[in-house]
Design an enzyme around this catalytic site. Structure first.
Site, short mmCIF file in Angstrom:
data_model
loop_
_atom_site.label_atom_id
_atom_site.label_comp_id
_atom_site.label_asym_id
_atom_site.label_seq_id
_atom_site.Cartn_x
_atom_site.Cartn_y
_atom_site.Cartn_z
N HIS A 205 0.89 -1.18 0.13
CA HIS A 205 -0.02 0.00 0.13
C HIS A 205 0.79 1.27 0.04
CE1 HIS A 205 -3.13 -2.67 0.90
NE2 HIS A 205 -4.25 -1.76 1.14
N GLU A 208 -1.63 6.29 0.49
CA GLU A 208 -2.85 6.81 0.64
C GLU A 208 -3.38 7.74 1.39
OE1 GLU A 208 -4.09 2.81 2.71
OE2 GLU A 208 -5.93 3.32 1.80
N ASP A 289 -10.64 -3.71 -3.22
CA ASP A 289 -10.13 -3.32 -1.77
C ASP A 289 -10.88 -4.09 -0.66
OD1 ASP A 289 -8.27 -2.17 -0.20
OD2 ASP A 289 -8.91 -0.23 -0.11
#
Ligand SMILES: CNc1ncnc2c1ncn2[C@@H]1O[C@H](COP(=O)(O)O)[C@@H](O)[C@H]1O
Ligand SMILES: [Zn+2]
Length: 351
Positions: A205, A208, A289
């Site tokens: 990830h 974000e 997701d």
């Protein structure tokens, strides 16, 4: 377009197990577990699990606690895994990479048992998938950045052991968790090198939320794939330096439109950072997701991107093709998936 997106054979590469389980199964598990003391508050929370409302990123992370409070035994983990696989297969997902954080529950489950429960379910797919559905499923084990260094070390070690025992099932590791927690740059990221040298693929990830130093370190790690990539471009809380590194490496990016919208890290579908990626043919993979938490499906994500950015049927097929290429499937599996895509294109008069 809705029907085309639904029938298109799809590939899901970014799905967290406990964010993908349906509210129905969550409720069934909660009500049937004699070890859980029932409370109206939790029942209310379960009802909100699937509400699909927009909420802050912090609130999204609270939603996972609900699922975690219920998936506390190997049998519950098996039920959840089976449910999630069946739902993706029903949505014509022909290849799925599930990612999940190994979790120990004192007195009820060890991390090894958690992992084994998921692997066993994947191996039992032929017994429950039904004759008219086809799905290949792989597993990525996650490190939750919020849980700190010791947990991260344990999970990477467990992932390597599981990969050695089940190389065809356990194919990668993932870095996820609340992006405002944990020391990724100096502590957690270096651990992923051990996973890489052991033959595991790496999905991280990334960006974000704005965090220039960390995003730079993650980009320079040169993972096999990145997730989100929201705050890289200077118009999205990133910087020119980050954007130019991103363009230089062209690491395939898993894009989760509804997740970003509902966590309020992008303002609207129209203003999603995918608009910077489509014109330059950046390698992207449309993903859900947490389909339950964000009340979506992969077909719905395809429909949204097609309608928002006026994409053709062929461009949607190309998304599946790119996803196959950047998946962690074996070359034989990729060939089989590409053949299935070609069959579909032929049926649709696109070949
Ligand atoms: C919204 N965007 C996101 N960003 C970062 N991490 C996320 C996430 N969505 C889910 N997770 C990660 O996945 C876990 C739930 O599944 P598992 O228990 O592992 O199966 C969450 O606890 C979080 O660590
Ligand atoms: Zn994610």
């Amino acid at each position: 377009m809705e029907s085309f997106c639904s029938h298109l054979p799809k590939v899901e590469l970014h799905a967290h197990l406990n964010g993908s389980l349906s509210q129905k199964v969550l409720y069934e598990l909660y009500m049937s577990d004699p070890n859980i003391t029932k409370s109206d508050d939790i029942i209310k929370l379960i009802s909100s699990f699937h509400s699909g409302e927009e909420r802050t990123l912090e609130d999204c992370f609270k939603a996972f606690d609900i699922a975690h409070a219920v998936t506390v035994t190997p049998n519950a983990v098996k039920k959840v895994t089976k449910d999630v696989i069946c739902e993706f297969a029903a949505d014509n997902v022909m290849y799925l990479e599930i990612r999940t954080t190994p979790r120990a529950v004192p007195g009820a489950m060890t991390k090894t048992q958690y992992i084994q429960a998921v692997i066993d379910t994947i191996q039992e797919i032929p017994t429950f998938i039904g004759p008219d559905k086809f799905i290949v499923v792989k597993l990525l084990l996650s490190v939750n950045r919020r849980e700190g260094l010791t947990e991260a070390e344990e999970n990477i070690k467990a992932a390597i052991a599981a990969h050695v025992a089940y190389p065809e099932v356990v194919v990668g590791v993932d870095l996820s968790g609340n992006p405002s927690c944990g020391n990724v740059t100096d502590e957690i990221l270096p651990l992923f090198t051990n996973a890489r040298v052991s033959g595991l693929k790496i999905a991280l990830h990334c960006a974000e939320i704005p965090n220039e130093d960390e995003v730079e370190a993650i980009l320079k790690f040169k993972a096999d794939r990145l997730g989100h990539g929201t705050c890289i471009h200077p118009n999205y809380g990133g910087t020119d330096k980050l954007w130019s590194l991103f363009l230089q490496y062209r690491t395939p990016l898993e894009v989760c439109l509804t997740s970003n919208l509902k966590c309020q890290t992008v303002e609207s579908y129209e203003k999603h950072h995918i608009q910077k990626l489509l014109p330059i043919q950046y390698p992207i993979v449309i993903s859900t997701d947490d389909k339950a938490v964000f009340s979506t499906t992969l077909s719905e994500e395809f429909r949204v991107v097609a309608e928002t950015f006026s994409l053709s049927k062929m461009e949607l097929c190309n998304f599946t093709q790119k996803a196959i290429e950047v998946s962690f499937a074996s070359s034989d599996e990729k060939k089989l998936l590409l053949d299935k895509l070609s069959d579909f294109k032929r049926q649709q008069g696109l070949l």
